[in-house]
Design an enzyme around this catalytic site. Structure first.
Site, mmCIF file in Angstrom:
data_model
loop_
_atom_site.group_PDB
_atom_site.id
_atom_site.type_symbol
_atom_site.label_atom_id
_atom_site.label_comp_id
_atom_site.label_asym_id
_atom_site.label_seq_id
_atom_site.Cartn_x
_atom_site.Cartn_y
_atom_site.Cartn_z
ATOM 1 N N HIS A 214 0.839 -1.199 0.000
ATOM 2 C CA HIS A 214 0.000 0.000 0.000
ATOM 3 C C HIS A 214 0.877 1.253 0.000
ATOM 4 O O HIS A 214 1.825 1.383 0.793
ATOM 5 C CB HIS A 214 -0.911 0.001 1.231
ATOM 6 C CG HIS A 214 -1.889 1.122 1.225
ATOM 7 N ND1 HIS A 214 -1.633 2.348 1.819
ATOM 8 C CD2 HIS A 214 -3.130 1.228 0.683
ATOM 9 C CE1 HIS A 214 -2.663 3.144 1.660
ATOM 10 N NE2 HIS A 214 -3.598 2.493 0.980
ATOM 11 N N ASP A 397 -7.225 5.182 4.461
ATOM 12 C CA ASP A 397 -7.383 4.959 3.024
ATOM 13 C C ASP A 397 -7.669 3.488 2.729
ATOM 14 O O ASP A 397 -8.514 3.163 1.885
ATOM 15 C CB ASP A 397 -6.125 5.413 2.278
ATOM 16 C CG ASP A 397 -6.239 5.198 0.782
ATOM 17 O OD1 ASP A 397 -7.049 5.895 0.137
ATOM 18 O OD2 ASP A 397 -5.532 4.314 0.245
#
Length: 439
Positions: A214, A397
């Site tokens: 990520h 997120d």
């Protein structure tokens, strides 16, 4: 001896239950209504505000106090997902008992307990608050902690979520890289506990099982490395170390991070918790996912030495337990060899999202001592992510993207079992009562 706090809790519960019974009795007599106690309870439950989205933060955990060390070790050594021992319930308990005094001393040296619960609470609070702002349609959000080997344990957390009227839950692994011994063990235990408590259909579930690549996680790690590099250079100047101050005769043979000399040019030592080779050989994805994280970090790290070249780096493994083969090279071995070459190092905990005994004791105390003993002039540790705003944004997120995708499982790899697993848990790579995917 029962503490005053426990006695107070018992008395409060007794008073509360007695009051409810009295209230129910009065209501029945006054209104001649049957089953009023049940009705009152249902009304109270219905009146409770629902938590629309629970975020269950799964991690190994750690003893917050010294008297929690032995129970923590007992749960750890009796977990067949990590250790395979004959008569495991008894041998694991015996090993835990024998090791507890030595491990207590380690926790004493870092303040009397692990800070992992404190950091997970902070991360969860900040994450939930951010989620309420960026995703009002799935609010309110509330974080819960489900540790594998210490309080709060999964069973207790499930009761808390039930009491909070949680509608759906994201099981969010706090291990960025997947291993059967970490994320796998936590999820298997979650599904097993739900079944044992007959809560299989109580909540709708989805899973964030890994996030090794990520961008937010990578950026947060790079941010910490940049800070560590600045700290390294500051200390370097204080110590008045430069490239001419290294043992070039011993380093000319190469090795130790790939070259000779360069005391002012640290080697980046990425350190992750090791795994038994027996687990790796079954096909556990952890080593390659850790390596993927390291590669992503190095691809995006902008630090260059005075010649314009990127810093040298190596991936090493720490926290080996027992005599059997584990992943190598060991972090301690790498530091010893770098010291022999006249090199210095920045150690980066790459598979941990917060401080605990592996960073505060194993790196900050034991590894620092070994580095000095081996002749290394300077070793700096990159800070753990803890409650840094970048890692909180990354987590938010992840959760936000996951919720909007309406996917049951974050990673497409989750259902692929290790090819060498012969005695899989019934719950391995499964999910109970998943949300209905619209994809």
């Amino acid at each position: 001896m029962i503490s005053r706090k426990i006695i107070t809790t018992i008395n409060s519960k007794t008073i509360y239950n007695t009051f409810n019974k009295s209230l129910s009795y009065c209501t029945v007599n006054n209104n001649n209504t049957k089953n009023t106690t049940t009705t009152t309870t249902n009304i109270n439950n219905n009146e409770k505000p629902k938590i629309k989205t629970g975020i269950l933060m799964l991690n190994l955990g750690g003893p917050s106090k010294l008297d929690e060390v032995e129970p923590f070790l007992t749960r750890l050594f009796t977990d067949k997902e990590i250790f395979k021992l004959p008569f495991q319930k008894y041998t694991g308990t015996l090993i835990a008992k024998r090791r507890s005094n030595a491990v207590m001393k380690l926790y004493e040296a870092i303040g009397g307990g692990s800070p992992i619960r404190k950091w997970t609470e902070k991360q969860g609070e900040l994450l939930s608050s951010m989620m309420d702002k960026i995703s009002p349609e799935t609010a309110p959000h509330k974080h819960y902690i489900g540790f594998r080997y210490s309080d709060p344990l999964i069973a207790d957390t499930l009761d808390q979520m039930d009491n909070d009227n949680v509608e759906r839950v994201v099981a969010f692994s706090q291990y960025p890289q997947y291993s059967c011994t970490t994320t796998g063990s936590s999820l298997n235990n979650l599904w097993k506990t739900l079944e044992e408590k007959q809560m299989q259909s109580k909540f709708k579930w989805s899973v964030i099982d890994r996030w090794q690549d990520h961008k937010g996680f990578i950026d947060a790690t790079i941010h910490k490395i940049n800070k560590a590099y600045d700290q390294f250079n500051t200390k370097l100047n204080e110590l008045n170390i430069d490239a001419n101050n290294t043992d070039t005769s011993s380093s000319s043979s190469g090795g130790g991070g790939g070259g000779g000399g360069g005391g002012d040019k640290p080697v980046l030592v990425f350190s992750a918790h090791s795994l038994p080779m027996s687990t790796v050989e079954k096909g556990d994805p952890y080593p390659q996912e850790v390596a993927e994280t390291v590669c992503r970090v190095m691809d995006n790290l902008k630090i260059r030495d005075t010649t314009g070249k990127p810093l040298e780096y190596i991936l090493a493994w720490q926290s080996k337990v027992g005599p059997l083969p584990w992943l190598s090279p060991k972090t301690s071995f790498v530091i010893e060899q770098l010291a022999k070459k006249g090199r210095n190092a920045i150690v980066i905990p790459i598979a941990f999202t917060s401080d605990h005994i592996e960073t505060l004791s194993e790196i900050d105390i034991e590894l620092q001592h070994l580095a000095k003993k081996s002749g290394m002039k300077l070793l700096v540790r990159s800070e753990s992510l803890n409650d840094d705003p970048l890692i909180i944004s990354a987590m938010a997120d992840l959760v936000n993207t996951h919720l909007k995708s309406n996917k049951t499982i974050h990673s497409d790899q989750y259902h692929l079992k290790c090819p060498g697993c012969k005695d899989d848990s019934t719950f391995c790579r499964t999910i109970l009562n998943p949300i209905q995917s619209q994809i």
